[in-house]
Design an enzyme around this catalytic site. Structure first.
Site, short mmCIF file in Angstrom:
data_model
loop_
_atom_site.label_atom_id
_atom_site.label_comp_id
_atom_site.label_asym_id
_atom_site.label_seq_id
_atom_site.Cartn_x
_atom_site.Cartn_y
_atom_site.Cartn_z
N THR A 123 -16.31 -9.01 23.13
CA THR A 123 -15.18 -9.71 23.73
C THR A 123 -14.53 -8.84 24.80
O THR A 123 -14.49 -7.62 24.68
CB THR A 123 -14.11 -10.08 22.66
OG1 THR A 123 -13.01 -10.72 23.32
CG2 THR A 123 -13.60 -8.88 21.88
N GLY A 129 -1.88 -14.81 25.85
CA GLY A 129 -2.18 -16.20 26.20
C GLY A 129 -1.03 -17.16 25.94
O GLY A 129 0.11 -16.93 26.35
N ASP A 177 -14.97 -17.89 20.36
CA ASP A 177 -14.41 -18.68 21.45
C ASP A 177 -13.24 -19.47 20.88
O ASP A 177 -13.30 -19.93 19.74
CB ASP A 177 -15.46 -19.63 22.04
CG ASP A 177 -15.05 -20.03 23.44
OD1 ASP A 177 -15.25 -19.20 24.36
OD2 ASP A 177 -14.51 -21.12 23.63
N ALA A 178 -12.19 -19.58 21.67
CA ALA A 178 -10.99 -20.26 21.17
C ALA A 178 -10.40 -21.15 22.24
O ALA A 178 -10.66 -20.96 23.43
CB ALA A 178 -9.96 -19.24 20.72
N LYS A 189 -7.65 -10.18 20.85
CA LYS A 189 -8.50 -10.85 19.86
C LYS A 189 -9.12 -9.81 18.92
O LYS A 189 -9.19 -10.01 17.72
CB LYS A 189 -9.67 -11.55 20.56
CG LYS A 189 -9.38 -12.87 21.17
CD LYS A 189 -10.69 -13.29 21.83
CE LYS A 189 -10.88 -14.70 22.06
NZ LYS A 189 -12.22 -15.05 22.53
N HIS A 196 -5.73 -19.60 13.71
CA HIS A 196 -7.07 -20.16 13.79
C HIS A 196 -8.13 -19.05 13.72
O HIS A 196 -9.10 -19.15 13.00
CB HIS A 196 -7.19 -20.94 15.11
CG HIS A 196 -6.71 -20.17 16.32
ND1 HIS A 196 -5.46 -19.59 16.36
CD2 HIS A 196 -7.31 -19.86 17.50
CE1 HIS A 196 -5.31 -18.97 17.52
NE2 HIS A 196 -6.41 -19.11 18.23
N ARG A 197 -7.88 -17.97 14.45
CA ARG A 197 -8.85 -16.87 14.52
C ARG A 197 -8.98 -16.17 13.16
O ARG A 197 -10.09 -15.86 12.71
CB ARG A 197 -8.40 -15.86 15.59
CG ARG A 197 -9.33 -14.67 15.78
CD ARG A 197 -9.02 -13.96 17.08
NE ARG A 197 -9.15 -14.88 18.18
CZ ARG A 197 -8.11 -15.40 18.85
NH1 ARG A 197 -6.89 -15.05 18.56
NH2 ARG A 197 -8.31 -16.28 19.82
N ASP A 252 0.47 -17.80 23.20
CA ASP A 252 1.28 -17.45 22.03
C ASP A 252 2.77 -17.77 22.20
O ASP A 252 3.41 -18.23 21.25
CB ASP A 252 1.12 -15.96 21.67
CG ASP A 252 -0.14 -15.71 20.87
OD1 ASP A 252 -0.75 -16.69 20.39
OD2 ASP A 252 -0.53 -14.53 20.71
P1 ITT Z 1 -13.62 -13.44 25.35
O1 ITT Z 1 -14.08 -12.28 26.15
O2 ITT Z 1 -13.69 -13.18 23.87
O3 ITT Z 1 -14.26 -14.75 25.73
P2 ITT Z 1 -11.21 -14.76 26.31
O4 ITT Z 1 -9.78 -14.31 26.48
O5 ITT Z 1 -11.90 -15.29 27.52
O6 ITT Z 1 -12.03 -13.55 25.66
P3 ITT Z 1 -11.48 -17.35 25.03
O7 ITT Z 1 -12.27 -17.88 26.16
O8 ITT Z 1 -11.95 -17.60 23.65
O9 ITT Z 1 -11.26 -15.79 25.15
O10 ITT Z 1 -9.98 -17.84 25.04
C1 ITT Z 1 -9.53 -18.78 25.88
C2 ITT Z 1 -8.06 -18.60 26.17
O11 ITT Z 1 -7.31 -19.37 25.22
C3 ITT Z 1 -7.50 -17.20 26.09
O12 ITT Z 1 -7.71 -16.47 27.25
C4 ITT Z 1 -6.03 -17.50 25.84
O13 ITT Z 1 -5.37 -17.80 27.05
C5 ITT Z 1 -6.10 -18.75 24.97
N1 ITT Z 1 -6.07 -18.36 23.56
C6 ITT Z 1 -7.11 -18.30 22.69
N2 ITT Z 1 -6.69 -17.87 21.49
C7 ITT Z 1 -5.37 -17.66 21.60
C8 ITT Z 1 -4.36 -17.18 20.73
O14 ITT Z 1 -4.64 -16.80 19.49
N3 ITT Z 1 -3.13 -17.10 21.20
C9 ITT Z 1 -2.82 -17.45 22.44
N4 ITT Z 1 -3.69 -17.89 23.35
C10 ITT Z 1 -4.96 -17.98 22.93
#
Ligand code: ITT
Length: 186
Positions: free
Chosen positions: A7, A143, A67-68, A12, A170-171, A145
């Site tokens: 990641t 993000g 992925d989230a 995360k 969720h995570r 949050d």
């Molecule tokens: P990876 O390198 O793991 O992909 P990423 O930040 O790009 O890191 P994601 O694509 O899974 O991760 O996440 C998408 C976005 O959703 C992330 O950048 C945040 O803006 C938001 N997000 C995901 N999980 C969140 C959380 O627990 N709290 C707040 N925002 C979250």
């Protein structure tokens, strides 16, 4: 056994390491930053799975990706799989603007983990229902949050420390499922 979490997102990583610690798992989790392929799909699990399939061709040790996305009911699931891009572009304020004077503020955070061990892929999902606040609150986390209030709390994720966020997130739910699986099968 050493487990790698691929990641680019340090927050995360800290959350998931926290879950491993809380569960008392004596397994070292290390962060690796390798570029991931991100397919276009409405389904968070498919995105994580395809990234893992692609990475498994290059990485020869146990690893997982996550992925989230944030799915807002009134916006028909937007930003969902586009959460990263939407955060980087219109951001938290942009989402609040889209929800101006909107009564239905229901949203769900979804997390999908794809674990790869010995060329096998295992999937784990976590979902947290909640609502979008009227304005950003709190300075912790990352993000979206500051605008997400999980069901069962009055506070946003950004008003919680890592341990409290992990009670709701969720995570953390997806990570606990993965840990249970690892302890049982690996
Ligand atoms: P990876 O390198 O793991 O992909 P990423 O930040 O790009 O890191 P994601 O694509 O899974 O991760 O996440 C998408 C976005 O959703 C992330 O950048 C945040 O803006 C938001 N997000 C995901 N999980 C969140 C959380 O627990 N709290 C707040 N925002 C979250």
């Amino acid at each position: 056994m050493m487990l790698y979490f691929i990641t680019g997102n340090v927050n995360k990583f800290k959350e998931i390491v926290g879950v491993f610690r809380e569960e008392g798992v004596k397994l070292q989790v290390k962060r690796l930053t390798v570029n991931k392929i991100e397919i276009q799909s409405k389904d968070i699990s498919s995105i994580a799975k395809y990234a893992a399939i692609d990475l498994s061709k290059k990485i020869n040790k146990p690893f997982f990706v996550e992925d989230a996305g944030l799915f807002i009911e009134q916006l028909k699931g937007f930003p969902g799989p586009y959460s990263h891009y939407v955060y980087d572009t219109i951001g938290v304020q942009g989402i609040l603007k889209l929800l101006e004077n909107v009564e239905n503020r229901k949203a769900i955070f979804v997390s999908a983990i794809a674990l790869v061990v010995c060329d096998e892929i295992y999937m784990f999902e976590g979902k947290t229902k909640g609502s979008i606040s009227d304005k950003p609150r709190g300075s912790k986390g990352f993000g979206f949050d500051p605008i997400f209030i999980p069901k069962g709390s009055e506070r946003t994720f950004a008003e919680m420390d890592l341990k409290e966020k992990n009670k709701f997130s969720h995570r953390a739910k997806a990570a606990r499922k993965m840990i249970k699986f690892i302890l049982k099968h690996i």
